[in-house]
Design a protein around this motif. Structure first.
Motif, PDB file in Angstrom:
ATOM      1  N   PHE A 301     -15.444  33.374  17.974  1.00 35.08           N
ATOM      2  CA  PHE A 301     -14.971  34.206  17.478  1.00 35.08           C
ATOM      3  C   PHE A 301     -15.008  34.144  16.322  1.00 35.08           C
ATOM      4  O   PHE A 301     -13.756  33.384  16.057  1.00 35.08           O
ATOM      5  N   SER A 315      -9.489  39.947  18.397  1.00 36.09           N
ATOM      6  CA  SER A 315     -10.403  38.663  18.783  1.00 36.09           C
ATOM      7  C   SER A 315      -9.501  37.701  19.397  1.00 36.09           C
ATOM      8  O   SER A 315     -10.457  36.677  20.851  1.00 36.09           O
ATOM      9  N   HIS A 319     -11.136  36.582  23.337  1.00 37.68           N
ATOM     10  CA  HIS A 319     -11.261  35.062  23.176  1.00 37.68           C
ATOM     11  C   HIS A 319     -10.330  34.280  24.556  1.00 37.68           C
ATOM     12  O   HIS A 319     -10.689  33.895  25.526  1.00 37.68           O
ATOM     13  N   TYR A 322     -12.665  35.913  28.166  1.00 32.37           N
ATOM     14  CA  TYR A 322     -13.786  35.318  27.569  1.00 32.37           C
ATOM     15  C   TYR A 322     -14.604  34.537  28.681  1.00 32.37           C
ATOM     16  O   TYR A 322     -13.465  33.621  28.623  1.00 32.37           O
ATOM     17  N   LYS A 326     -16.430  28.922  24.249  1.00 33.27           N
ATOM     18  CA  LYS A 326     -16.036  29.778  23.374  1.00 33.27           C
ATOM     19  C   LYS A 326     -15.123  29.669  22.438  1.00 33.27           C
ATOM     20  O   LYS A 326     -14.932  28.177  22.566  1.00 33.27           O
ATOM     21  N   ILE A 328     -12.223  29.782  18.973  1.00 31.96           N
ATOM     22  CA  ILE A 328     -12.007  31.414  17.677  1.00 31.96           C
ATOM     23  C   ILE A 328     -11.506  30.376  15.929  1.00 31.96           C
ATOM     24  O   ILE A 328     -11.071  29.392  16.146  1.00 31.96           O
TER      25      ILE A 328
END
Length: 556
Positions: A301, A315, A319, A322, A326, A328
């Motif tokens: 992200f 975002s 995140h 999710y 992941k 970010i």
């Protein structure tokens, strides 16, 4: 016809009509009338000008609440399903054949029909010389009011990995057919058609997605139903369309707009009804965050720290919810600003790991030191490679030809750019600027959307500019608070890491004498403290204490 006459009669009244007389559900007369909006603004400007000149008799009547609210309502409906279509020339995609870092690449443009009967305009960038017929592919998904040229901003980075890049205009965007857009609802069907086409032609192996804004929302809404996707890069995705609309209303309230929550809920409900009737989808279904818990594809992200259109909190929320692997990255800039180089470097590392790029399935490009990959690839031709270089790279697996080291004092060679491309080189040296390129939701359009919200809910446009100066002060205060917190944090670290601070000279002498007497060595510095302030690029150098020489011993 009766409703039209009533609306015209209402526009000539000085008094504000009751809210019961405002019939927004009558969708037959909802039409985008840019001339009417411009005329209303000119009348307002003339009225203010005549007030300053003291001629009240020649003042034009101010548009009624009904006219302003209806115009704002129409504009918001159009902003969702019929935003300005990106207009560009095919030359914006670069030459169909070019040389990048010594290798030749070609771009193939072709139409693709969808299951909805619409034609998408597509482009596929591929290396001419490859180690296999099938190579990994990254599909770029553009944002709202944008198109295929948006992929040029990351094209050099992606082609340097040895993969192919596929970009297309969503239905209703760019050069593709279609009357409306759906912010991801029908766009995911367009994406499915593209993926099916690539897999049917047997030219790709693994597939990755790179989306921005609306394209990122499309990737998230498609990922939970297609686990074969290798990975995704989602830049500036919104979590939920209804949440985004409510945040825009809150921005209007900060700038002087007063609107009860009931009125906002009714307005959003009526906009949803208009969108459903005209474009055949429900805005409540545009919720990428509702798909996050069922998506297990590795995802990176990205969000802009100063993005005032889609806040970074969107975002961060996705995140957090999710389910898959992941990460970010919060970068400097707003919704349309060029992304920094370290973001592209992180994305390339992420793609290389998830796509499992090796010399057996790709032909990586040898990037020279002077090359700026924020530039389009056709501005970086590099050194010409012969068939021998390619054969060694293709058939001698993993044994890359060693390059001759340049002497330390020799500067790198200058980039090979002709005079005709010098202007574009200066424009693209910092990356693709969406505002300059005329792509995406520009700052002017973001301002127009906010003004339409104010008009629909009965606010005054003049109050916005008067009270809109507190944003910079608020940001400065936040930066000052962050600086104070950082100073306090790192100050604590320095105070605790006493072993890193050299002791006074007297203590050094006492310690040296004590060590000589006891003949013991000092304990090593603990690892956590040794890491504080160390250079991450290499091992920490040992600290050398320079002490005065010992006094000479007296001889009898």
């Amino acid at each position: 016809m009766g409703n039209t006459n009533k609306s015209r009669a209402g526009s000539n009244l000085e008094s504000r009509p009751s809210e019961d007389a405002i019939n927004f559900s009558d969708l037959d007369d909802i039409e985008y009338d840019q001339d009417a909006a411009l005329q209303a603004r000119e009348e307002e400007a003339q009225r203010r000008s005549s007030q300053t000149q003291g001629t009240p008799d020649s003042q034009p009547r101010r548009p009624s609440y009904y006219t302003m609210a209806k115009q704002g309502y129409n504009e918001l409906v159009k902003a969702i399903i019929r935003p300005p279509r990106a207009s560009y020339d095919v030359d914006a995609l670069g030459p169909p054949s070019f040389k990048f870092a010594g290798q030749h690449f070609v771009r193939t443009d072709f139409p693709l029909n969808t299951l909805r009967g619409l034609t998408l305009q597509c482009s596929h960038w591929e290396p001419v010389m490859r180690v296999a017929d099938q190579i990994p592919c990254v599909i770029y998904l553009h944002g709202n009011s944008s198109g295929r040229p948006e992929a040029v901003g990351c094209l050099s980075y992606l082609l340097s990995l040895g993969v192919s890049v596929f970009a297309f205009d969503f239905a209703g965007s760019g050069m593709s057919e279609g009357e409306h857009v759906s912010l991801g609802y029908y766009e995911r069907e367009d994406l499915q058609c593209v993926i099916n086409h690539l897999r049917a032609t047997n030219v790709v192996t693994t597939v990755a997605l790179w989306g921005r804004s609306m394209g990122a929302a499309t990737a998230l809404m498609h990922g939970d139903r297609d686990p074969s996707i290798a990975c995704m890069v989602c830049d500036s995705a919104f979590s939920d369309l209804t949440t985004l609309a409510e945040e825009m209303v809150e921005k209007g309230r900060e700038q002087g707009l007063w609107a009860p929550n009931l009125l906002v809920s009714v307005a959003i409900r009526m906009i949803a009804g208009s969108v459903k009737k005209m474009a055949k989808f429900n805005i409540k279904d545009i919720s990428p965050i509702s798909h996050a818990a069922q998506c297990f594809i590795p995802c990176l992200f990205v969000a802009g720290e100063d993005d005032n259109f889609i806040l970074p909190s969107h975002s961060e929320s996705i995140h957090k919810a999710y389910a898959g692997d992941k990460n970010i990255i919060i970068v400097d800039g707003d919704h349309n600003s060029p992304r920094p180089q370290f973001m592209f470097d992180s994305a390339c590392i992420f793609l290389r790991a998830c796509l499992q790029l090796t010399p057996e399935n790709t032909t990586p490009v040898e990037i020279e030191e002077h090359m700026n990959l924020l530039m389009p690839p056709w501005y970086l031709p590099g050194r010409e490679k012969g068939i021998g270089d390619f054969l060694r790279q293709a058939f001698v697996r993993g044994s890359m030809t060693p390059t001759k080291e340049r002497p330390e004092n020799t500067p790198p060679p200058p980039p090979q750019i002709d005079g005709a491309s010098e202007v574009l080189f200066s424009d693209m040296i910092e990356g693709l600027d969406m505002n300059k390129a005329g792509l995406g939701v520009s700052e002017e359009r973001q301002q127009n959307i906010n003004e339409n919200i104010v008009s629909m809910l009965g606010g005054k446009g003049g109050e916005k500019k008067k009270q809109g100066g507190g944003g910079k002060q608020k940001k400065e205060q936040q930066k000052e608070q962050q600086a104070e917190q950082d100073e306090a944090f790192f100050g604590d670290i320095d105070s605790n890491a006493s072993l890193l601070t050299p002791p006074p000279r007297q203590q050094q002498q006492q310690q040296q004498q004590q060590q000589q007497q006891e003949n013991i060595t000092p304990p090593p510095v603990p690892a956590p403290l040794a890491a504080v302030g160390a250079n991450v690029k290499g091992p920490a150098k040992p600290t050398i204490s320079i002490l005065p020489p010992a006094p000479p011993q007296e001889t009898g």
